[in-house]
Design a protein around this motif. Sequence first.
Motif, PDB file in Angstrom:
ATOM      1  N   LEU A  61      33.471 -59.027 -18.568  1.00  0.00           N
ATOM      2  CA  LEU A  61      34.533 -58.811 -17.579  1.00  0.00           C
ATOM      3  C   LEU A  61      35.918 -58.892 -18.215  1.00  0.00           C
ATOM      4  CD1 LEU A  61      33.188 -60.787 -14.486  1.00  0.00           C
ATOM      5  CD2 LEU A  61      33.204 -58.329 -14.852  1.00  0.00           C
ATOM      6  N   LEU A 108      36.472 -54.892  -7.724  1.00  0.00           N
ATOM      7  CA  LEU A 108      35.285 -54.101  -8.029  1.00  0.00           C
ATOM      8  C   LEU A 108      34.247 -54.925  -8.782  1.00  0.00           C
ATOM      9  CD1 LEU A 108      36.904 -50.685  -9.068  1.00  0.00           C
ATOM     10  CD2 LEU A 108      35.611 -51.188  -6.986  1.00  0.00           C
ATOM     11  N   CYS A 109      34.707 -55.756  -9.697  1.00  0.00           N
ATOM     12  CA  CYS A 109      33.781 -56.614 -10.445  1.00  0.00           C
ATOM     13  C   CYS A 109      33.096 -57.608  -9.506  1.00  0.00           C
ATOM     14  CB  CYS A 109      34.528 -57.362 -11.549  1.00  0.00           C
ATOM     15  SG  CYS A 109      35.041 -56.315 -12.927  1.00  0.00           S
ATOM     16  N   TRP A 155      32.450 -57.124  -6.298  1.00  0.00           N
ATOM     17  CA  TRP A 155      31.452 -56.365  -5.536  1.00  0.00           C
ATOM     18  C   TRP A 155      30.207 -56.090  -6.367  1.00  0.00           C
ATOM     19  CZ3 TRP A 155      35.267 -52.231  -3.164  1.00  0.00           C
ATOM     20  CH2 TRP A 155      35.990 -52.838  -2.140  1.00  0.00           C
ATOM     21  N   CYS A 156      30.422 -55.711  -7.626  1.00  0.00           N
ATOM     22  CA  CYS A 156      29.283 -55.417  -8.497  1.00  0.00           C
ATOM     23  C   CYS A 156      28.427 -56.660  -8.752  1.00  0.00           C
ATOM     24  CB  CYS A 156      29.775 -54.836  -9.827  1.00  0.00           C
ATOM     25  SG  CYS A 156      30.500 -53.193  -9.695  1.00  0.00           S
ATOM     26  N   ARG A 157      29.079 -57.822  -8.941  1.00  0.00           N
ATOM     27  CA  ARG A 157      28.333 -59.054  -9.166  1.00  0.00           C
ATOM     28  C   ARG A 157      27.492 -59.420  -7.947  1.00  0.00           C
ATOM     29  NH1 ARG A 157      33.279 -61.068 -11.057  1.00  0.00           N
ATOM     30  NH2 ARG A 157      33.343 -62.532  -9.312  1.00  0.00           N
ATOM     31  N   ARG A 158      28.089 -59.252  -6.767  1.00  0.00           N
ATOM     32  CA  ARG A 158      27.323 -59.557  -5.552  1.00  0.00           C
ATOM     33  C   ARG A 158      26.193 -58.558  -5.340  1.00  0.00           C
ATOM     34  NH1 ARG A 158      32.536 -61.178  -3.714  1.00  0.00           N
ATOM     35  NH2 ARG A 158      33.023 -59.061  -3.051  1.00  0.00           N
ATOM     36  N   LEU A 159      26.446 -57.289  -5.678  1.00  0.00           N
ATOM     37  CA  LEU A 159      25.421 -56.256  -5.521  1.00  0.00           C
ATOM     38  C   LEU A 159      24.255 -56.490  -6.471  1.00  0.00           C
ATOM     39  CD1 LEU A 159      24.626 -53.577  -4.136  1.00  0.00           C
ATOM     40  CD2 LEU A 159      25.809 -52.384  -6.001  1.00  0.00           C
ATOM     41  N   LEU A 160      24.551 -56.886  -7.692  1.00  0.00           N
ATOM     42  CA  LEU A 160      23.511 -57.119  -8.692  1.00  0.00           C
ATOM     43  C   LEU A 160      22.937 -58.522  -8.629  1.00  0.00           C
ATOM     44  CD1 LEU A 160      25.201 -55.345 -11.758  1.00  0.00           C
ATOM     45  CD2 LEU A 160      23.406 -54.440 -10.274  1.00  0.00           C
TER      46      LEU A 160
END
Length: 280
Positions: free
Chosen positions: A26, A63-64, A66-71
């Motif tokens: 990150l 965005l990071c 959101w991506c962490r929560r998505l993954l």
Amino acid sequence: MVLVNEQRKLSASLPLICRCIISCILVLLTQLTLSLVPRFFAASPFIVQFALSGLVLLLVQTLCGWCRRLLGVCASAPAFVFFNILFIWGFYIAVVRQAVSSLIGGLFNIEVAMIIIGLCSIMSKDPGLITNEFPHLDKLVEGSELGVDPDNENSLLRKRVRYCKICKAHVEGFDHHCPAFGNCIGQNNYFLFIVLLVGFLATEASYVACSVQFVGKSQNFDKSQSENDWVVNLATSTMLFSILQLLWQAVFFMWHIYCVCFNVRTDEWVSPQVKQILEY
């Protein structure tokens, strides 16, 4: 038996290692994305680049997240802070230091080293954890704003004892839980916290001064090439990043100086029950 213990230690450390790796990625993503601002807006005024850098930093962090929560992965805030320091320091040693004097360079290196030592200290230092100092500690209401039991309110309020849901412990002189340092800020480490804030301000101000010298000398040497040089772009972006950090940390520092002068804690300002307790 020894092998089993080693395997358990390895299993326990793997999540932390993964979080540190994610934080490192990150940091690299954030810094490289910020370098695109001076790359594509080199002809824009500094204030425009500064505003765009703040916007880009906010978008990247969002965005990071959101991506962490998505993954379903987690990063480490202290590791993120630490790797940002290492990135700035490494870039300074590799590039920026050639444009500054040895005296200023030595001062900056000392400041960074002290910051790293301070970070390690505040992350490991006991903030003022309380275990059995009060006989009725087990009756403290964990959901209350000050973490105090009405029957034992006066003695605990003098100590400003509060229950931290993140650390799952009662802390004397509780100010707030600092995610950037991964620890509560309480009676035992509040002074170190203030000193560390001053250290961050001084270090970032020093890097801004050094990077300004480097960018200025590079552009004066060959303006046509420097505008397309990724090294100068990265020096400019890290300078903008440091200014952004410097501004919000200066406000944060002034807030804590105000709190010290009027003997209040950060947590007390956001606690709706404080006024009722003081009036009582």
